[in-house]
Design a protein around this motif. Structure first.
Motif, PDB file in Angstrom:
ATOM      1  N   MET A 279       0.838  -1.205   0.000  1.00 26.94           N
ATOM      2  CA  MET A 279       0.000   0.000   0.000  1.00 26.94           C
ATOM      3  C   MET A 279       0.869   1.250   0.000  1.00 26.94           C
ATOM      4  O   MET A 279       1.863   1.315   0.716  1.00 26.94           O
ATOM      5  CB  MET A 279      -0.865   0.026   1.270  1.00 26.94           C
ATOM      6  CG  MET A 279      -2.330  -0.290   1.029  1.00 26.94           C
ATOM      7  SD  MET A 279      -3.278  -0.249   2.548  1.00 26.94           S
ATOM      8  CE  MET A 279      -4.394   1.043   2.122  1.00 26.94           C
ATOM      9  N   ASN A 280       0.482   2.251  -0.803  1.00 21.73           N
ATOM     10  CA  ASN A 280       1.197   3.513  -0.809  1.00 21.73           C
ATOM     11  C   ASN A 280       0.792   4.362   0.389  1.00 21.73           C
ATOM     12  O   ASN A 280      -0.258   4.140   1.011  1.00 21.73           O
ATOM     13  CB  ASN A 280       0.907   4.286  -2.101  1.00 21.73           C
ATOM     14  CG  ASN A 280       1.452   3.556  -3.315  1.00 21.73           C
ATOM     15  OD1 ASN A 280       2.473   2.870  -3.225  1.00 21.73           O
ATOM     16  ND2 ASN A 280       0.750   3.680  -4.437  1.00 21.73           N
ATOM     17  N   LYS A 281       1.636   5.361   0.679  1.00 20.48           N
ATOM     18  CA  LYS A 281       1.334   6.247   1.803  1.00 20.48           C
ATOM     19  C   LYS A 281      -0.009   6.949   1.630  1.00 20.48           C
ATOM     20  O   LYS A 281      -0.756   7.152   2.584  1.00 20.48           O
ATOM     21  CB  LYS A 281       2.449   7.292   1.952  1.00 20.48           C
ATOM     22  CG  LYS A 281       3.737   6.737   2.532  1.00 20.48           C
ATOM     23  CD  LYS A 281       4.711   7.863   2.790  1.00 20.48           C
ATOM     24  CE  LYS A 281       5.985   7.319   3.455  1.00 20.48           C
ATOM     25  NZ  LYS A 281       6.933   8.395   3.779  1.00 20.48           N
ATOM     26  N   THR A 282      -0.289   7.320   0.380  1.00 18.89           N
ATOM     27  CA  THR A 282      -1.529   8.053   0.124  1.00 18.89           C
ATOM     28  C   THR A 282      -2.757   7.178   0.284  1.00 18.89           C
ATOM     29  O   THR A 282      -3.867   7.686   0.467  1.00 18.89           O
ATOM     30  CB  THR A 282      -1.488   8.639  -1.296  1.00 18.89           C
ATOM     31  OG1 THR A 282      -1.209   7.596  -2.232  1.00 18.89           O
ATOM     32  CG2 THR A 282      -0.416   9.708  -1.401  1.00 18.89           C
ATOM     33  N   ASP A 283      -2.570   5.865   0.195  1.00 14.46           N
ATOM     34  CA  ASP A 283      -3.714   4.955   0.294  1.00 14.46           C
ATOM     35  C   ASP A 283      -4.091   4.646   1.737  1.00 14.46           C
ATOM     36  O   ASP A 283      -5.180   4.113   2.002  1.00 14.46           O
ATOM     37  CB  ASP A 283      -3.400   3.638  -0.435  1.00 14.46           C
ATOM     38  CG  ASP A 283      -3.182   3.858  -1.930  1.00 14.46           C
ATOM     39  OD1 ASP A 283      -3.750   4.831  -2.457  1.00 14.46           O
ATOM     40  OD2 ASP A 283      -2.429   3.084  -2.546  1.00 14.46           O
ATOM     41  N   ILE A 284      -3.209   4.935   2.675  1.00 16.12           N
ATOM     42  CA  ILE A 284      -3.481   4.623   4.082  1.00 16.12           C
ATOM     43  C   ILE A 284      -4.228   5.800   4.714  1.00 16.12           C
ATOM     44  O   ILE A 284      -3.701   6.914   4.766  1.00 16.12           O
ATOM     45  CB  ILE A 284      -2.169   4.362   4.850  1.00 16.12           C
ATOM     46  CG1 ILE A 284      -1.410   3.187   4.233  1.00 16.12           C
ATOM     47  CG2 ILE A 284      -2.463   4.071   6.326  1.00 16.12           C
ATOM     48  CD1 ILE A 284      -0.075   2.923   4.866  1.00 16.12           C
ATOM     49  N   PRO A 285      -5.435   5.579   5.205  1.00 17.41           N
ATOM     50  CA  PRO A 285      -6.193   6.670   5.862  1.00 17.41           C
ATOM     51  C   PRO A 285      -5.649   6.922   7.274  1.00 17.41           C
ATOM     52  O   PRO A 285      -6.230   6.480   8.277  1.00 17.41           O
ATOM     53  CB  PRO A 285      -7.622   6.141   5.881  1.00 17.41           C
ATOM     54  CG  PRO A 285      -7.470   4.658   5.925  1.00 17.41           C
ATOM     55  CD  PRO A 285      -6.227   4.328   5.156  1.00 17.41           C
ATOM     56  N   SER A 286      -4.548   7.610   7.356  1.00 13.30           N
ATOM     57  CA  SER A 286      -3.823   7.731   8.622  1.00 13.30           C
ATOM     58  C   SER A 286      -4.642   8.419   9.709  1.00 13.30           C
ATOM     59  O   SER A 286      -4.678   7.963  10.856  1.00 13.30           O
ATOM     60  CB  SER A 286      -2.509   8.483   8.398  1.00 13.30           C
ATOM     61  OG  SER A 286      -2.769   9.781   7.909  1.00 13.30           O
ATOM     62  N   GLN A 287      -5.314   9.518   9.367  1.00 14.48           N
ATOM     63  CA  GLN A 287      -6.064  10.241  10.389  1.00 14.48           C
ATOM     64  C   GLN A 287      -7.195   9.399  10.962  1.00 14.48           C
ATOM     65  O   GLN A 287      -7.453   9.414  12.173  1.00 14.48           O
ATOM     66  CB  GLN A 287      -6.616  11.547   9.817  1.00 14.48           C
ATOM     67  CG  GLN A 287      -5.544  12.593   9.556  1.00 14.48           C
ATOM     68  CD  GLN A 287      -6.130  13.970   9.330  1.00 14.48           C
ATOM     69  OE1 GLN A 287      -7.156  14.297   9.895  1.00 14.48           O
ATOM     70  NE2 GLN A 287      -5.477  14.757   8.498  1.00 14.48           N
ATOM     71  N   VAL A 288      -7.877   8.651  10.087  1.00 17.37           N
ATOM     72  CA  VAL A 288      -8.968   7.792  10.555  1.00 17.37           C
ATOM     73  C   VAL A 288      -8.431   6.731  11.508  1.00 17.37           C
ATOM     74  O   VAL A 288      -8.997   6.481  12.587  1.00 17.37           O
ATOM     75  CB  VAL A 288      -9.678   7.133   9.355  1.00 17.37           C
ATOM     76  CG1 VAL A 288     -10.745   6.147   9.848  1.00 17.37           C
ATOM     77  CG2 VAL A 288     -10.305   8.189   8.462  1.00 17.37           C
ATOM     78  N   LEU A 289      -7.324   6.090  11.122  1.00 17.65           N
ATOM     79  CA  LEU A 289      -6.758   5.030  11.950  1.00 17.65           C
ATOM     80  C   LEU A 289      -6.232   5.581  13.278  1.00 17.65           C
ATOM     81  O   LEU A 289      -6.393   4.952  14.333  1.00 17.65           O
ATOM     82  CB  LEU A 289      -5.632   4.329  11.188  1.00 17.65           C
ATOM     83  CG  LEU A 289      -6.074   3.531   9.950  1.00 17.65           C
ATOM     84  CD1 LEU A 289      -4.864   3.015   9.187  1.00 17.65           C
ATOM     85  CD2 LEU A 289      -6.974   2.369  10.354  1.00 17.65           C
TER      86      LEU A 289
ATOM     87  N   ALA B 221       3.328   3.497  15.764  1.00 16.76           N
ATOM     88  CA  ALA B 221       4.669   3.774  15.243  1.00 16.76           C
ATOM     89  C   ALA B 221       4.760   3.436  13.766  1.00 16.76           C
ATOM     90  O   ALA B 221       5.406   4.146  12.983  1.00 16.76           O
ATOM     91  CB  ALA B 221       5.707   2.983  16.038  1.00 16.76           C
ATOM     92  N   TYR B 222       4.100   2.350  13.353  1.00 17.03           N
ATOM     93  CA  TYR B 222       4.100   1.960  11.935  1.00 17.03           C
ATOM     94  C   TYR B 222       3.402   3.025  11.089  1.00 17.03           C
ATOM     95  O   TYR B 222       3.873   3.387  10.008  1.00 17.03           O
ATOM     96  CB  TYR B 222       3.409   0.611  11.776  1.00 17.03           C
ATOM     97  CG  TYR B 222       3.348   0.143  10.331  1.00 17.03           C
ATOM     98  CD1 TYR B 222       4.410  -0.532   9.748  1.00 17.03           C
ATOM     99  CD2 TYR B 222       2.219   0.413   9.554  1.00 17.03           C
ATOM    100  CE1 TYR B 222       4.353  -0.945   8.424  1.00 17.03           C
ATOM    101  CE2 TYR B 222       2.155   0.013   8.227  1.00 17.03           C
ATOM    102  CZ  TYR B 222       3.220  -0.672   7.658  1.00 17.03           C
ATOM    103  OH  TYR B 222       3.165  -1.063   6.347  1.00 17.03           O
ATOM    104  N   LEU B 223       2.259   3.527  11.588  1.00 19.42           N
ATOM    105  CA  LEU B 223       1.526   4.558  10.845  1.00 19.42           C
ATOM    106  C   LEU B 223       2.360   5.834  10.713  1.00 19.42           C
ATOM    107  O   LEU B 223       2.349   6.486   9.669  1.00 19.42           O
ATOM    108  CB  LEU B 223       0.210   4.877  11.562  1.00 19.42           C
ATOM    109  CG  LEU B 223      -0.888   3.810  11.480  1.00 19.42           C
ATOM    110  CD1 LEU B 223      -2.062   4.194  12.364  1.00 19.42           C
ATOM    111  CD2 LEU B 223      -1.355   3.629  10.042  1.00 19.42           C
ATOM    112  N   VAL B 224       3.071   6.181  11.765  1.00 18.95           N
ATOM    113  CA  VAL B 224       3.890   7.397  11.727  1.00 18.95           C
ATOM    114  C   VAL B 224       4.926   7.325  10.612  1.00 18.95           C
ATOM    115  O   VAL B 224       5.133   8.284   9.861  1.00 18.95           O
ATOM    116  CB  VAL B 224       4.583   7.615  13.087  1.00 18.95           C
ATOM    117  CG1 VAL B 224       5.594   8.755  12.986  1.00 18.95           C
ATOM    118  CG2 VAL B 224       3.563   7.932  14.162  1.00 18.95           C
ATOM    119  N   LEU B 225       5.563   6.171  10.464  1.00 18.89           N
ATOM    120  CA  LEU B 225       6.665   6.031   9.516  1.00 18.89           C
ATOM    121  C   LEU B 225       6.213   5.656   8.110  1.00 18.89           C
ATOM    122  O   LEU B 225       6.937   5.902   7.145  1.00 18.89           O
ATOM    123  CB  LEU B 225       7.664   4.982  10.021  1.00 18.89           C
ATOM    124  CG  LEU B 225       8.397   5.326  11.325  1.00 18.89           C
ATOM    125  CD1 LEU B 225       9.222   4.144  11.797  1.00 18.89           C
ATOM    126  CD2 LEU B 225       9.279   6.551  11.150  1.00 18.89           C
TER     127      LEU B 225
END
Length: 737
Positions: A1-11, A38-42
């Motif tokens: 998955m690309n960075k843009t595909d991960i809904p970071s704020q939602v998670l 930590a995984y989401l941050v990086l």
């Protein structure tokens, strides 16, 4: 998955906001949540908005026995992605809001390690300083120890200024701080190993721009809050310092000590304090003299880089104290001088022949102490004006033959450093003026010192230097008179011509031939270098923004005085170095008014050829003109007003808006010339005021006029009172209220 595909704020919100969030009591679940965070941050687009959601709860877990390590790894990952400056400020704030000693100590330990890994660039030192004060005042010994450890790490980057900020702590705590300083004072700050992601990341929609973080080189002086103490240096205090009663003078000096101790770090605006301290350094009362030296030492530490503005006022007086008969006072004087020279270097003491004048004094204590102090300073100095240092060589030779053993020893120590900057050949040639017996002895000492000279590395030749040197070989554009003109500009390299006054023809011819050879080499050397005088009078650059910013932050002296003091002139000259032609700078600050006229003519030519350059250096030009307003020569004044007439006409044509700082450093002094005894000067000043209305708001200009009406000068008041009704006819009165 690309960075843009991960809904970071939602998670992130799902992990941290939905109860129980990161405050989960099950340590196994909590560990998984922190690892996922930590995984989401990086690996996702994680920015400040997301960090603000989870930082408080993450800091709450840094003291957890089982998951504290995982929590600190999350903080480190955030610092990697967002910057340590932002995360560290939040961490120490949240840690001391939570009131948990374990969290506070672990947060401080994490920050100490993070600074070593990321460097101190971008860290808000004031926030960390406040956290350190809270930690050192904490009742919990673990928190205090963590604060002391963090202090040691900060000291590696900040040095002595950090220690001054904590002088109010209890003596027992200061002993622990000093013990920590002893451990780290010889250690260099480690090179940053993390934080690379910030440079590559740039900006994103998460708000991860460079807002608030500086990318310039770290400078401790930018982080120190300085106090302007000029208002505290009142006329009553200055009068008390010069009172005939020594007890009154003592009280005055104690008041100055208290002012400096309270301020800790001060701006360069000291009013008349340096001039008032100067006679106190020559006190016959040794107690007051020692107190004055202690104050000067405090000033050196408090001023920091602003010492350059006052070193020429106080430096020679400090050096003269090194000639006292009491060893303790000489040591105090040396410590005070070091406190200043650490910030200024020895260049200001060598320029202007002040060092030479001091060495003339036949004081064995002074000569021994000064030469002993000067030797290592000259060795450390990269560049020293050899021409001015040469003026001290005859007195150095005198010290080599002095009857006092300490003077001879110190002179021998200083001989090699002198030779490093002047050259063996020049120093050998200067022995020709000595008496025959002294010449033989000094020549032998020079020969021994020559063997101790450090070997110089051969200069590296690059392609660019070869290209620069190529045109100087042919030099087809130079006229036949060019070598003659260049020889006229050479420094005194032919002093050997008058070395033998005893009429020996063979030695005189030898000296003359040697002088010609030296002169021809000097001419050739000058011809091989690019001539800076052919460059533009004014430089087109953006340095004005930095100068105005420095003046707003009080990093430099504010252009405000009743009579221009030496530190204002030196500051202006220093600011012009990279913005004005070297030839024009020499003319601008020359003692001969004819040179001032030449400088104004050069500025006028630059106004015609490059108006953009005039705009770029407008603040410097206006400040120099104000200095000329204090001269009495009418030729310079009238020529300057003519130049201002043309300059403000050009500014009006360009629709330039005069900045407030430019106006405040010029208009009040222009108003004074409205009251000049000479009618042409008064008329010229009124004409300039009319032109200023085209580039500066009438409301602001009218404020300066009203202030000037308070002047005691009747001519000035009359001129302005006559001028105001005419101006009001052009403006609606509501505009001026």
């Amino acid at each position: 998955m690309n960075k843009t595909d991960i809904p970071s704020q939602v998670l992130v919100r799902t992990l941290c906001v939905r109860k129980p969030g990161i405050r989960d009591t099950n340590f196994q679940v909590l560990k998984l949540k922190l690892e996922l965070l930590a995984y989401l941050v990086l690996n996702a687009k994680f920015g400040r908005r997301s960090a603000d959601v989870c930082l408080n709860d993450t800091v709450d877990k840094v003291g957890d026995l089982k998951n504290g390590q995982a929590a600190t790894e999350v903080l480190t990952a955030m610092s990697e992605v967002i910057t340590l400056g932002y995360i560290s400020s939040k961490v120490v704030t949240y840690a001391f809001e939570q009131k948990s000693p374990k969290n506070q100590s672990e947060a401080l330990n994490w920050l100490a390690q993070a600074i070593k890994e990321f460097g101190i660039q971008g860290v808000n030192v004031n926030t960390v300083k406040d956290a350190l004060k809270k930690a050192l005042a904490n009742n919990n010994p673990q928190v205090r120890q963590a604060g002391i450890s963090l202090f040691g790490v900060m000291f590696m980057y900040m040095g002595a200024p950090l220690r001054i900020l904590f002088e109010d702590e209890k003596p027992a705590l200061l002993q622990q701080i000093d013990a920590e300083i002893e451990k780290v004072k010889e250690q260099a700050p480690p090179a940053p190993t993390r934080g690379i992601a910030v440079a590559a990341r740039g900006t994103d929609e998460e708000g991860n721009d460079a807002e608030g973080e500086e990318v310039d080189k770290f400078n401790i002086e930018d982080l120190v809050e300085r106090t302007d103490i000029s208002a505290s240096i009142t006329p009553a205090l200055l009068e008390q310092m010069s009172n005939k009663n020594w007890k009154e003078r003592c009280e005055g000096l104690k008041s100055v000590q208290n002012i400096l101790a309270e301020a800790k770090f001060v701006t360069g605006n000291l009013g008349e304090l340096p001039s008032a301290l100067k006679p106190r350094l020559a006190e016959a009362n040794k107690m007051l003299q020692t107190m004055a030296l202690s104050i000067v030492q405090m000033m050196g530490t408090a001023l920091g880089p602003h010492c350059k503005q006052h070193i020429r006022t106080l430096g020679p007086s400090i050096i003269l104290c090194m000639g006292d008969t009491k060893p303790q006072l000489r040591q105090t004087a040396t410590a005070a001088l070091n406190a200043w020279v650490d910030h200024t270097g020895i260049l200001p003491l060598i320029e202007g022949e002040s060092l030479t004048d001091i060495l003339k004094a036949e004081n064995p204590y002074l000569r021994a102490e000064l030469l002993s102090w000067l030797a290592p300073k000259l060795q450390e100095a990269k560049k020293v004006p050899a021409a001015e240092l040469r003026e001290s060589v005859p007195y150095l030779y005198t010290c080599l033959e002095d009857r006092n053993a300490d003077v001879r020893k110190s002179a021998n120590e200083a001989l090699v450093p002198f030779m490093m900057h002047i050259g063996y050949d020049k120093m050998e040639g200067m022995t020709q003026k000595l008496k025959p017996a002294s010449r033989t002895q000094i020549f032998g000492i020079l020969e021994k010192a020559k063997e101790k000279l450090p070997a110089r590395a051969p200069p590296k030749k690059s392609a660019s230097s070869a290209k620069l040197a190529a045109p100087s070989v042919a030099a087809p554009h130079k006229s036949a008179s060019a070598p003659v003109l260049e020889a006229m500009d050479q420094p005194k390299v032919a002093w050997e011509d008058d070395n033998d006054s005893d009429g020996k023809p063979d030695q005189a011819k030898q000296a003359k031939g040697k002088a010609k050879a030296v002169k021809s080499k000097a001419v050739a050397a000058k011809a091989s270098k690019p001539d800076e005088d052919y460059g533009p009078v004014l430089t087109v650059n953006t340095s004005k923004k930095q100068r105005l910013r420095d003046e707003e932050k009080l990093k430099v002296l504010k252009w405000n005085f009743t009579q221009p003091r030496a530190e204002f002139v030196e500051q202006l000259k220093e600011q012009m170095q990279t913005n004005v032609s070297s030839t024009v700078i020499t003319q601008l600050f020359h003692t001969d008014f004819k040179q001032h006229i030449k400088a104004i003519d050069a500025l006028a030519e630059s106004l015609q050829s490059s108006s953009e350059a005039t705009v770029c250096q407008l603040d410097l030009i206006l400040k120099w003109i104000t200095l000329r307003f204090f001269d009495t020569n009418p030729s310079v004044l009238l020529r300057g007003l003519d130049y201002l007439n043309g300059m403000f006409t050009m500014l009006a044509e360009r629709d330039y808006s005069l900045l407030d700082i430019e106006a405040s450093s010029f208009i009040p002094y222009l108003m004074v010339k409205v009251g000049d005894p000479k009618e042409p000067v008064r008329k010229g000043a009124i004409n300039i005021i009319r032109l200023i209305y085209k580039v500066y708001p009438a409301t602001k200009m009218f404020t300066y006029i009203l202030d000037s009406l308070k002047s005691k000068n009747a001519r000035q008041r009359t001129g302005l009172e006559t001028y105001i009704p005419k101006k009001l006819s052009f403006f609606n009165i509501d505009m001026l209220i």
